[in-house]
Design a protein around this motif. Structure first.
Motif, PDB file in Angstrom:
ATOM      1  N   ASP A 178       0.833  -1.203   0.000  1.00 54.07           N
ATOM      2  CA  ASP A 178       0.000   0.000   0.000  1.00 54.07           C
ATOM      3  C   ASP A 178       0.866   1.250   0.000  1.00 54.07           C
ATOM      4  OD1 ASP A 178      -2.762   1.299   0.535  1.00 54.07           O
ATOM      5  OD2 ASP A 178      -1.470   2.161   2.076  1.00 54.07           O
ATOM      6  N   SER A 179       0.562   2.185  -0.901  1.00 52.63           N
ATOM      7  CA  SER A 179       1.332   3.422  -0.990  1.00 52.63           C
ATOM      8  C   SER A 179       0.404   4.607  -1.216  1.00 52.63           C
ATOM      9  CB  SER A 179       2.370   3.309  -2.116  1.00 52.63           C
ATOM     10  OG  SER A 179       3.358   4.314  -1.974  1.00 52.63           O
ATOM     11  N   SER A 180       1.005   5.772  -1.492  1.00 51.49           N
ATOM     12  CA  SER A 180       0.226   6.981  -1.728  1.00 51.49           C
ATOM     13  C   SER A 180       1.145   8.075  -2.251  1.00 51.49           C
ATOM     14  CB  SER A 180      -0.427   7.471  -0.427  1.00 51.49           C
ATOM     15  OG  SER A 180      -1.031   8.743  -0.606  1.00 51.49           O
ATOM     16  N   PRO A 181       0.613   8.991  -3.078  1.00 53.09           N
ATOM     17  CA  PRO A 181       1.401  10.168  -3.454  1.00 53.09           C
ATOM     18  C   PRO A 181       1.804  11.006  -2.237  1.00 53.09           C
ATOM     19  CG  PRO A 181      -0.569   9.999  -4.815  1.00 53.09           C
ATOM     20  CD  PRO A 181      -0.707   8.996  -3.719  1.00 53.09           C
ATOM     21  N   MET A 182       1.067  10.863  -1.155  1.00 54.93           N
ATOM     22  CA  MET A 182       1.351  11.592   0.082  1.00 54.93           C
ATOM     23  C   MET A 182       2.639  11.116   0.745  1.00 54.93           C
ATOM     24  SD  MET A 182      -1.114  11.724   3.413  1.00 54.93           S
ATOM     25  CE  MET A 182      -0.958  12.949   4.706  1.00 54.93           C
ATOM     26  N   TYR A 183       3.115   9.926   0.354  1.00 55.74           N
ATOM     27  CA  TYR A 183       4.243   9.315   1.066  1.00 55.74           C
ATOM     28  C   TYR A 183       5.589   9.641   0.422  1.00 55.74           C
ATOM     29  CZ  TYR A 183       0.475   6.371   3.013  1.00 55.74           C
ATOM     30  OH  TYR A 183      -0.670   5.920   3.602  1.00 55.74           O
ATOM     31  N   GLY A 184       5.731  10.842  -0.117  1.00 56.69           N
ATOM     32  CA  GLY A 184       7.008  11.239  -0.689  1.00 56.69           C
ATOM     33  C   GLY A 184       7.403  10.359  -1.861  1.00 56.69           C
ATOM     34  N   ARG A 185       8.544   9.680  -1.740  1.00 59.24           N
ATOM     35  CA  ARG A 185       9.097   8.891  -2.836  1.00 59.24           C
ATOM     36  C   ARG A 185       8.629   7.423  -2.816  1.00 59.24           C
ATOM     37  NH1 ARG A 185      13.212   6.085  -4.992  1.00 59.24           N
ATOM     38  NH2 ARG A 185      14.239   6.973  -6.825  1.00 59.24           N
ATOM     39  N   ALA A 186       7.705   7.088  -1.934  1.00 57.50           N
ATOM     40  CA  ALA A 186       7.364   5.675  -1.707  1.00 57.50           C
ATOM     41  C   ALA A 186       6.862   4.964  -2.958  1.00 57.50           C
ATOM     42  CB  ALA A 186       6.333   5.558  -0.588  1.00 57.50           C
ATOM     43  N   GLU A 187       6.004   5.610  -3.747  1.00 60.66           N
ATOM     44  CA  GLU A 187       5.509   4.955  -4.967  1.00 60.66           C
ATOM     45  C   GLU A 187       6.664   4.663  -5.926  1.00 60.66           C
ATOM     46  OE1 GLU A 187       1.024   6.284  -6.063  1.00 60.66           O
ATOM     47  OE2 GLU A 187       2.525   7.871  -6.218  1.00 60.66           O
ATOM     48  N   GLN A 188       7.548   5.639  -6.093  1.00 57.05           N
ATOM     49  CA  GLN A 188       8.667   5.456  -7.023  1.00 57.05           C
ATOM     50  C   GLN A 188       9.595   4.339  -6.549  1.00 57.05           C
ATOM     51  OE1 GLN A 188      10.687   9.072  -8.054  1.00 57.05           O
ATOM     52  NE2 GLN A 188      12.249   8.042  -9.271  1.00 57.05           N
ATOM     53  N   THR A 189       9.891   4.326  -5.263  1.00 59.00           N
ATOM     54  CA  THR A 189      10.734   3.272  -4.701  1.00 59.00           C
ATOM     55  C   THR A 189      10.097   1.905  -4.915  1.00 59.00           C
ATOM     56  OG1 THR A 189      11.668   4.753  -3.031  1.00 59.00           O
ATOM     57  CG2 THR A 189      11.750   2.389  -2.564  1.00 59.00           C
ATOM     58  N   ALA A 195      -1.737  -1.308  -4.167  1.00 60.47           N
ATOM     59  CA  ALA A 195      -2.761  -0.368  -3.718  1.00 60.47           C
ATOM     60  C   ALA A 195      -2.130   1.008  -3.564  1.00 60.47           C
ATOM     61  CB  ALA A 195      -3.344  -0.817  -2.382  1.00 60.47           C
ATOM     62  N   THR A 196      -2.755   2.021  -4.129  1.00 57.40           N
ATOM     63  CA  THR A 196      -2.308   3.384  -3.892  1.00 57.40           C
ATOM     64  C   THR A 196      -3.525   4.292  -3.805  1.00 57.40           C
ATOM     65  OG1 THR A 196      -0.665   5.068  -4.483  1.00 57.40           O
ATOM     66  CG2 THR A 196      -1.882   4.042  -6.320  1.00 57.40           C
ATOM     67  N   LYS A 197      -3.294   5.613  -3.866  1.00 56.99           N
ATOM     68  CA  LYS A 197      -4.371   6.537  -3.536  1.00 56.99           C
ATOM     69  C   LYS A 197      -4.319   7.769  -4.424  1.00 56.99           C
ATOM     70  CE  LYS A 197      -3.742   4.944   1.206  1.00 56.99           C
ATOM     71  NZ  LYS A 197      -2.341   4.530   1.182  1.00 56.99           N
ATOM     72  N   VAL A 198      -5.444   8.451  -4.481  1.00 60.54           N
ATOM     73  CA  VAL A 198      -5.495   9.780  -5.090  1.00 60.54           C
ATOM     74  C   VAL A 198      -5.686  10.768  -3.943  1.00 60.54           C
ATOM     75  CG1 VAL A 198      -7.975   9.523  -5.623  1.00 60.54           C
ATOM     76  CG2 VAL A 198      -6.607  11.279  -6.790  1.00 60.54           C
ATOM     77  N   TRP A 199      -4.880  11.827  -3.954  1.00 59.40           N
ATOM     78  CA  TRP A 199      -4.841  12.741  -2.806  1.00 59.40           C
ATOM     79  C   TRP A 199      -4.647  14.166  -3.300  1.00 59.40           C
ATOM     80  CZ3 TRP A 199      -0.381  15.133  -0.137  1.00 59.40           C
ATOM     81  CH2 TRP A 199      -0.714  15.672   1.106  1.00 59.40           C
ATOM     82  N   THR A 200      -5.710  14.704  -3.892  1.00 60.36           N
ATOM     83  CA  THR A 200      -5.647  16.065  -4.428  1.00 60.36           C
ATOM     84  C   THR A 200      -7.070  16.560  -4.678  1.00 60.36           C
ATOM     85  OG1 THR A 200      -4.612  17.467  -6.109  1.00 60.36           O
ATOM     86  CG2 THR A 200      -5.490  15.378  -6.879  1.00 60.36           C
ATOM     87  N   GLN A 201      -7.210  17.847  -4.970  1.00 61.96           N
ATOM     88  CA  GLN A 201      -8.506  18.452  -5.280  1.00 61.96           C
ATOM     89  C   GLN A 201      -8.658  18.578  -6.793  1.00 61.96           C
ATOM     90  OE1 GLN A 201     -10.826  19.656  -3.075  1.00 61.96           O
ATOM     91  NE2 GLN A 201      -9.786  20.229  -1.190  1.00 61.96           N
ATOM     92  N   GLY A 202      -9.875  18.321  -7.302  1.00 69.16           N
ATOM     93  CA  GLY A 202     -10.181  18.580  -8.705  1.00 69.16           C
ATOM     94  C   GLY A 202     -10.068  17.358  -9.594  1.00 69.16           C
ATOM     95  N   ARG A 203     -10.955  17.282 -10.581  1.00 72.90           N
ATOM     96  CA  ARG A 203     -11.000  16.108 -11.464  1.00 72.90           C
ATOM     97  C   ARG A 203      -9.710  15.961 -12.269  1.00 72.90           C
ATOM     98  NH1 ARG A 203     -12.277  15.083 -16.769  1.00 72.90           N
ATOM     99  NH2 ARG A 203     -13.089  12.976 -17.164  1.00 72.90           N
ATOM    100  N   GLU A 204      -9.314  17.017 -12.969  1.00 69.36           N
ATOM    101  CA  GLU A 204      -8.125  16.919 -13.824  1.00 69.36           C
ATOM    102  C   GLU A 204      -6.872  16.680 -12.990  1.00 69.36           C
ATOM    103  OE1 GLU A 204      -8.319  16.593 -17.036  1.00 69.36           O
ATOM    104  OE2 GLU A 204     -10.487  16.839 -16.836  1.00 69.36           O
TER     105      GLU A 204
END
Length: 272
Positions: A52-63, A80-89
């Motif tokens: 499980d990862s997330s864009p919130m976790y710094g470099r974790a997805e890339q690692t 498993a990862t996540k979307v963590w931002t505002q707005g559709r685009e």
């Protein structure tokens, strides 16, 4: 490793996975990075698959993507990862970046991190699931103050997964959230399974219960995870670690008998 069925599909999911918060937010030049291939090896050798990862976790997805790309034979990872931002685009752009960083053309589980702008992101997730780009969709949170909103979303929307905080010393989800997930057929991933870290410090030095060996347990970490896995609503736990020995130890909670109600009550009494 024991598995539990994902309610929406009946697919068996191994009960112990790996969280990448902090531990995988490292660069290849860091000494800590050199241990991480062995962490993944320990997970897979024990039969675990969930990462499980997330864009919130710094470099974790890339690692994670880097290490899985060189893993031989090809890894059995359930990503498993996540979307963590505002707005559709913005959400679409961030998720496309997750595919690139994880070096994959299909993500097993995409989750809306901490319910951020969930009404905007959910239609995109549903479309991508229909197209086969993602296999499951879910929501996450980690704090009791969000439980009312989590409950409302679970009641309003058909979802495959909920990721939520649950630990021996943090049992608020037992009251309404976990029963609702069972009723709605939603798989549950437990984050913060050691209560944010303080739980194991509190238990350190205390003797394990006399029955621990009977359930295949030789550490408090394993017992804390087994406590969660004994709840029928729980599908998987994702303790985070960058230590191969701890990964192997955590994975051991997915073997042997489940705890009885009496054993769970004894552990709860220990917490006061």
């Amino acid at each position: 490793m024991l598995t539990r069925a994902i309610p929406s599909s009946n697919e068996p999911l191994p009960m112990v996975g790996l969280g990448t918060y902090r531990g995988f937010d490292v660069a290849p030049s860091d000494d800590a990075y050199k241990q991480l291939p062995a962490v993944l090896r320990a997970l897979f050798e024990k039969g675990g698959t969930v990462i499980d990862s997330s864009p919130m976790y710094g470099r974790a997805e890339q690692t994670t993507g880097e290490l899985l790309s060189i893993h031989r034979p090809r890894s059995p990872a359930f990503l498993a990862t996540k979307v963590w931002t505002q707005g559709r685009e913005e959400g679409i752009a961030q998720m496309e970046q997750s595919f690139k960083l994880l070096q994959t053309d299909r993500i097993d589980l995409m989750q809306i991190h901490n319910l951020l702008d969930w009404k905007t992101h959910l239609p995109t997730l549903r479309q991508w699931k229909a197209e086969g780009r993602i296999r499951y969709i879910g929501i996450t949170h980690y704090t009791a103050s969000a439980y009312d909103e989590v409950e409302a979303v679970l009641k309003a929307e058909p979802l495959d997964f909920l990721q939520i905080n649950y630990a021996l010393d943090d049992r608020g989800v037992e009251k309404r959230i976990l029963p609702l997930c069972r009723e709605r057929g939603v798989a549950v991933i437990c984050n913060r399974p050691f209560g944010g870290g303080g739980l194991l410090a509190r238990l350190k030095g205390k003797p394990l219960p006399g029955w621990a060996a009977q359930v295949g347990v030789n550490s408090w970490a394993q017992l804390a995870l087994k406590f969660l896995l004994a709840h029928p609503a729980v599908t998987c736990v994702i303790p985070g670690t960058s230590n191969p020995r701890y990964m192997a130890e955590n994975a051991g909670a997915g073997f042997g008998p489940m705890l009885t109600d009496a054993q769970r009550q004894q552990l709860m009494a220990l917490m006061g």
